[in-house]
Scaffold this motif. Structure first.
Motif, short mmCIF file in Angstrom:
data_model
loop_
_atom_site.label_atom_id
_atom_site.label_comp_id
_atom_site.label_asym_id
_atom_site.label_seq_id
_atom_site.Cartn_x
_atom_site.Cartn_y
_atom_site.Cartn_z
N GLY A 1 -0.22 -3.15 12.48
CA GLY A 1 0.93 -2.54 11.85
C GLY A 1 0.55 -1.60 10.72
O GLY A 1 -0.59 -1.12 10.64
N PHE A 2 1.53 -1.35 9.84
CA PHE A 2 1.35 -0.38 8.75
C PHE A 2 1.71 -1.04 7.43
O PHE A 2 2.54 -1.95 7.37
CB PHE A 2 2.22 0.86 8.97
N ASN A 3 1.10 -0.57 6.34
CA ASN A 3 1.40 -1.12 5.02
C ASN A 3 2.54 -0.35 4.37
O ASN A 3 3.22 0.45 5.01
CB ASN A 3 0.15 -1.10 4.14
N GLY A 4 2.75 -0.60 3.08
CA GLY A 4 3.87 0.02 2.39
C GLY A 4 3.77 1.52 2.24
O GLY A 4 4.78 2.19 2.00
N GLN A 5 2.58 2.09 2.39
CA GLN A 5 2.39 3.54 2.31
C GLN A 5 2.30 4.18 3.69
O GLN A 5 2.08 5.39 3.78
CB GLN A 5 1.12 3.85 1.52
N GLY A 6 2.47 3.40 4.74
CA GLY A 6 2.38 3.94 6.10
C GLY A 6 0.96 4.09 6.60
O GLY A 6 0.71 4.81 7.57
N CYS A 7 0.00 3.41 5.97
CA CYS A 7 -1.40 3.47 6.41
C CYS A 7 -1.66 2.38 7.46
O CYS A 7 -1.06 1.30 7.41
CB CYS A 7 -2.34 3.28 5.23
N ASP A 8 -2.54 2.67 8.38
CA ASP A 8 -2.88 1.72 9.44
C ASP A 8 -3.65 0.54 8.84
O ASP A 8 -4.75 0.71 8.30
CB ASP A 8 -3.71 2.42 10.51
N VAL A 9 -3.08 -0.66 8.93
CA VAL A 9 -3.69 -1.84 8.34
C VAL A 9 -5.00 -2.18 9.04
O VAL A 9 -5.98 -2.59 8.41
CB VAL A 9 -2.71 -3.03 8.39
N TYR A 10 -5.05 -2.01 10.35
CA TYR A 10 -6.26 -2.33 11.10
C TYR A 10 -7.44 -1.47 10.65
O TYR A 10 -8.53 -1.98 10.37
CB TYR A 10 -6.02 -2.12 12.59
N THR A 11 -7.21 -0.17 10.53
CA THR A 11 -8.29 0.73 10.12
C THR A 11 -8.75 0.43 8.70
O THR A 11 -9.95 0.41 8.41
CB THR A 11 -7.83 2.19 10.23
N ARG A 12 -7.80 0.18 7.82
CA ARG A 12 -8.19 -0.11 6.43
C ARG A 12 -8.90 -1.47 6.32
O ARG A 12 -9.80 -1.63 5.50
CB ARG A 12 -6.94 -0.10 5.53
N THR A 13 -8.53 -2.42 7.15
CA THR A 13 -9.22 -3.70 7.13
C THR A 13 -10.66 -3.55 7.61
O THR A 13 -11.58 -4.15 7.03
CB THR A 13 -8.47 -4.71 8.02
N VAL A 14 -10.87 -2.75 8.63
CA VAL A 14 -12.23 -2.54 9.14
C VAL A 14 -13.07 -1.80 8.11
O VAL A 14 -14.21 -2.19 7.82
CB VAL A 14 -12.19 -1.76 10.47
N TYR A 15 -12.54 -0.75 7.54
CA TYR A 15 -13.31 0.03 6.56
C TYR A 15 -13.46 -0.73 5.24
O TYR A 15 -14.40 -0.45 4.48
CB TYR A 15 -12.63 1.38 6.30
N GLY A 16 -12.58 -1.67 4.96
CA GLY A 16 -12.72 -2.47 3.74
C GLY A 16 -13.93 -3.37 3.76
O GLY A 16 -14.44 -3.75 2.70
N ALA A 17 -14.41 -3.71 4.96
CA ALA A 17 -15.61 -4.55 5.07
C ALA A 17 -16.82 -3.85 4.48
O ALA A 17 -17.71 -4.50 3.91
CB ALA A 17 -15.86 -4.91 6.53
N ARG A 18 -16.88 -2.54 4.59
CA ARG A 18 -18.03 -1.79 4.06
C ARG A 18 -18.16 -1.99 2.57
O ARG A 18 -19.24 -2.27 2.05
CB ARG A 18 -17.88 -0.31 4.40
#
Length: 328
Positions: free
Chosen positions: A110-127
């Motif tokens: 899904g998407f967060n409060g700013q309309g960003c893709d949660v899946y992509t941000r979760t993957v890139y947050g691991a870095r």
């Protein structure tokens, strides 16, 4: 004692008695004395004694906790280096028209409060989380091991001063110290967070290394090497460090997960990493006000953080069990 004039008989052998005499043995008996001791189960020759590290690796390979945690950590490291392998979008690309929407085709989280893709941000947050945890752990381990090892080896006034300094750092609350120190730093990189963790984390490793070195330097092999003229540098590197580093590795491995959690906590409070950096702590903080309308935006980064911290703690526990002779 056999007669020197007696002709040599291949089927006979002479063996020492261990008290200055000799004993006449048959060939079959002599061969029996020369055999390699068999293993306890009687299936073959007994293996050579393993070292601490080879014995630990032998146990770790058969520990399911170690295998599972190592696979999870390996996966996290791979996606931290190459996040595009499983996430094709950009973590900074947002569409307010899709804010707080649930799972869709191509956007499983899904998407967060700013309309960003949660899946992509979760993957890139691991870095970010893995980088902070690994680099901070290396800094803490190196600084703490060097200072604690030297203090434990030489003792004296330096040891007393270091002990009092570590007591001062132990008295500083970690979160409160982060709020005070990091709030005045405007850098948007991971280095201030790493530096703060190293600053407050080295006393723990230092105390562990100091005690381990004090124990190791009292062993007989160290005293023998000193009596043979080995220098202090050689004693530390060749004889003490290899036998004193195991507790440091165990504590550092467990602390790595704690440092990842600390980075997320500081980012959640707004003093760690800041937007546009991508971090699980930042995403959890941004999703907290919308938890009723869009719980998925909070669930996925929180779950990723929990799994990562748990994996490193499980790995540290497995390594501790393998390296601790008392638990065998």
């Amino acid at each position: 004692m056999p007669d020197p004039q007696q002709p040599y008989e291949p089927e006979r052998a002479v063996a020492g008695t261990g008290m200055g005499g000799q004993m006449d043995l048959g060939a079959s008996e002599a061969i029996t004395l020369e055999k390699t001791p068999e293993s306890p189960d009687g299936t073959g020759p007994q293996d050579k004694p393993r070292s601490l590290w080879s014995d630990a690796w032998h146990d770790l390979r058969r520990n399911p906790v170690f295998i599972i945690s190592a696979l999870v950590i390996l996966f996290l490291i791979v996606i931290s280096i190459w996040p595009s392998l499983i996430a094709s979008g950009s973590p900074l690309k947002c569409d307010l028209a899709k804010a707080q929407e649930g799972s869709q085709s191509g956007h499983p989280f899904g998407f967060n409060g700013q309309g960003c893709d949660v899946y992509t941000r979760t993957v890139y947050g691991a870095r970010t989380s893995v980088a902070v945890g690994v680099l901070a752990t290396l800094g803490v381990a190196v600084l703490g091991s060097v200072l604690g090892g030297l203090a434990g080896f030489f003792g004296g006034a330096g040891d007393a001063i270091l002990s009092r300094i570590t007591d001062v750092f132990f008295a500083i609350p970690v979160v409160l110290g982060g709020l005070v120190l990091l709030s005045v730093i405007t850098s948007n990189t991971v280095w201030p967070v790493i530096g703060f963790i190293v600053l407050l984390g080295w006393p723990q490793i230092s105390r562990i290394a100091r005690g381990s070195v004090i124990t190791a330097k009292q062993n007989d092999y160290v005293q023998a090497a000193r009596a043979l003229g080995a220098s202090n540098f050689r004693l530390l590197l060749r004889h003490i460090a290899p036998n004193a580093i195991a507790p440091v590795i165990v504590v550092a491995t467990i602390a790595l997960g704690t440092y990842i959690s600390l980075e997320a906590t500081l980012s959640f409070l707004g003093v760690g990493l800041k937007p546009p950096s991508v971090s699980w702590g930042i995403d959890i903080s941004a999703a907290a006000p919308y938890v009723r309308n869009a719980p998925h935006a909070l669930l996925w980064p929180s779950g990723a953080l929990a799994v990562t911290v748990l994996a490193f703690i499980m790995l540290g526990d497995a390594v501790r069990d393998a390296l601790d002779p008392k638990l065998r």
